[in-house]
Design an enzyme around this catalytic site. Structure first.
Site, PDB file in Angstrom:
ATOM      1  N   ASP A  35      55.839   1.293 -45.023  1.00  0.00           N
ATOM      2  CA  ASP A  35      55.004   2.500 -44.887  1.00  0.00           C
ATOM      3  C   ASP A  35      53.555   2.259 -45.302  1.00  0.00           C
ATOM      4  OD1 ASP A  35      57.477   3.973 -44.364  1.00  0.00           O
ATOM      5  OD2 ASP A  35      57.821   3.834 -46.519  1.00  0.00           O
ATOM      6  N   HIS A  63      56.957   3.520 -36.992  1.00  0.00           N
ATOM      7  CA  HIS A  63      55.508   3.366 -36.845  1.00  0.00           C
ATOM      8  C   HIS A  63      54.965   4.553 -36.071  1.00  0.00           C
ATOM      9  CE1 HIS A  63      55.674  -1.334 -37.178  1.00  0.00           C
ATOM     10  NE2 HIS A  63      56.083  -0.715 -38.252  1.00  0.00           N
TER      11      HIS A  63
END
Length: 449
Positions: A35, A63
């Site tokens: 992340d 993503h």
């Protein structure tokens, strides 16, 4: 070089130069617990790439890419698939859940993704994630919870069980699905039965599954290639820009991560070679993506975690919620011990530092610079989780810049104290920072050199 030159007096031990030929791959990897904003860096580089590859993981990655105000979510597809001029490759190290692949593509088609099938290449050596792998993932988590009172916090996407099948040589690959379907069906039934023997409550609709798989086989057939030959050809053909999009991150790596709270693949640079079938010689720049603070999903040691208003502020300001799981992320200060460790393994060319703007409101910013164990500084990152839980973090305090950086577009625009924060990280880790992210859009990545 003539053949004659190669074989002059083999006994003389003349060192022959290695053929340093071919296109180099640019690699983007997560340097923390995931992340970090890899999708954004990939998106930046993908605009000028000819080939974009995924080399490990599955649809457990998440993503998000924003283009022209439209938000695209990618899990299994390389996020470079939005570049209509590039080819996207799913390498042999990736595990593929076919229903997930098509579901994801259809969702992104609604946002304007076009002709993705013509641009996607799938390695015939990639392993297949079956629905029962996903069911088993859930059952194993329940089992862990019951036995140990804690679980790994998997995404329940079947990734771990599929890599287990792969390692125990019972898995099935894309090439098997496209070969003799009778043979495939038999092996599929055997695998399902093995899991049912281990998990008596597991239900598998074998015939229904096989019928669907046969349909998927025909849909993907035009996209499937021999991955090794494809990559060899791409590397040794005319000049091409090849980009590799890492999933997960250094501390989630099966070997180097905070085991057992890790994923089941190598998300460090070695996974690029094994996951695409390419020589290390052809790896070029390796960029590490780092968030300006640290986050982690699920359980496991987290030395710089802030279980206080600082952690809450980072969580709310940074909208720290998982793309794949929807879980709130745990937040803490930037930890340079982690970055140094990730750099030892990956040998980063440079870092991309993201989400600097989240720190805009802080009066004072702390950075973890070293770990102490039993009062002594340690130069390494502890492998054992109980040991990692016990480390004492030594912090350096830096003054906050208390101003909005989200409109900054070049180094000079940044407040001096923000510049100092960036330089502090560079000096203490020994890796230059090439990009600084101050917002969600493509334009909000400041390029430093």
């Amino acid at each position: 070089m003539s053949h004659k030159a190669c074989y002059t007096n083999p006994g003389a031990g003349v060192k022959r130069p290695r053929n340093d030929t071919g296109n180099k791959l640019t690699v983007v990897l997560g340097a923390q617990w995931g992340d970090e904003g890899k999708g954004k860096v990939v998106d930046l580089l993908a605009t000028e790439s000819d080939i974009i590859c995924r080399c490990q993981g599955g649809n457990n990655a998440g993503h998000t890419v924003v283009v022209d105000g439209k938000e695209y979510d990618f899990h299994l597809l390389p996020s470079g698939i939005i570049n209509s001029k590039a080819l996207s490759v799913i390498g042999n190290g990736v595990v593929i859940h076919l229903p997930g692949l098509f579901e994801e593509a259809e969702k992104n088609e609604k946002n304007g993704l076009k002709d993705w099938e013509k641009r996607l290449i799938i390695s015939d050596r990639a392993h297949i994630v079956f629905d029962f792998h996903q069911a088993v993932d859930g059952l194993q988590e329940v089992q862990r919870q019951a036995q140990e009172g804690k679980n790994i916090g998997t995404t329940k996407k079947g990734i771990g069980p599929t890599y287990s099948s792969k390692a125990s040589r019972t898995g099935l690959r894309i090439c098997d699905l496209l070969a003799d379907f009778k043979d495939f069906s038999m092996r599929f039934k055997n695998l399902a039965q093995q899991y049912q023997a281990m998990f008596p409550t597991l239900e598998v609709d074998v015939d229904g599954q096989l019928k669907k798989l046969k349909e998927y086989a025909e849909r993907i057939r035009p996209m499937v290639r021999d991955g090794v030959y494809f990559m060899y050809d791409a590397i040794n053909g005319p000049p091409k820009k090849i980009l590799v999009e890492g999933a997960n991150a250094a501390l989630l790596d099966i070997d180097f991560g905070t085991y057992p709270f890790v994923t089941s693949s190598n998300c460090t640079v070695g996974g690029v070679c094994t996951g695409l079938g390419i020589p290390p010689l052809n790896i070029g720049d390796v960029y590490g993506v780092v968030k300006a603070y640290t986050t982690r999903v699920g359980i496991g040691a987290f030395p710089t975690e802030q279980l206080n208003e600082v952690g809450e502020l980072l969580q709310t300001r940074g909208h720290e919620v998982g793309v794949t799981t929807g879980r709130k992320r745990r937040c803490g200060w930037l930890d340079l011990v982690i970055l140094r460790y990730a750099n030892m393994i990956n040998g980063f060319t440079a870092f991309a530092l993201t989400k600097l703007d989240i720190l805009d409101v802080m009066d004072e910013i702390k950075v973890g610079v070293s770990y102490k164990l039993n009062g002594k500084k340690i130069p390494y990152f502890p492998a054992n989780m109980d040991v990692l839980q016990k480390v004492e973090v030594e912090y350096e305090k830096l003054p906050g810049w208390k101003s909005d950086t989200s409109a900054c577009r070049k180094w000079e625009d940044l407040p001096v104290k923000a510049q100092n924060y960036i330089r502090f990280v560079e000096i203490h880790v020994g890796v230059p920072i090439k990009w600084v992210g101050v917002g969600k859009a493509r334009e909000s990545m400041i390029q430093m050199f």
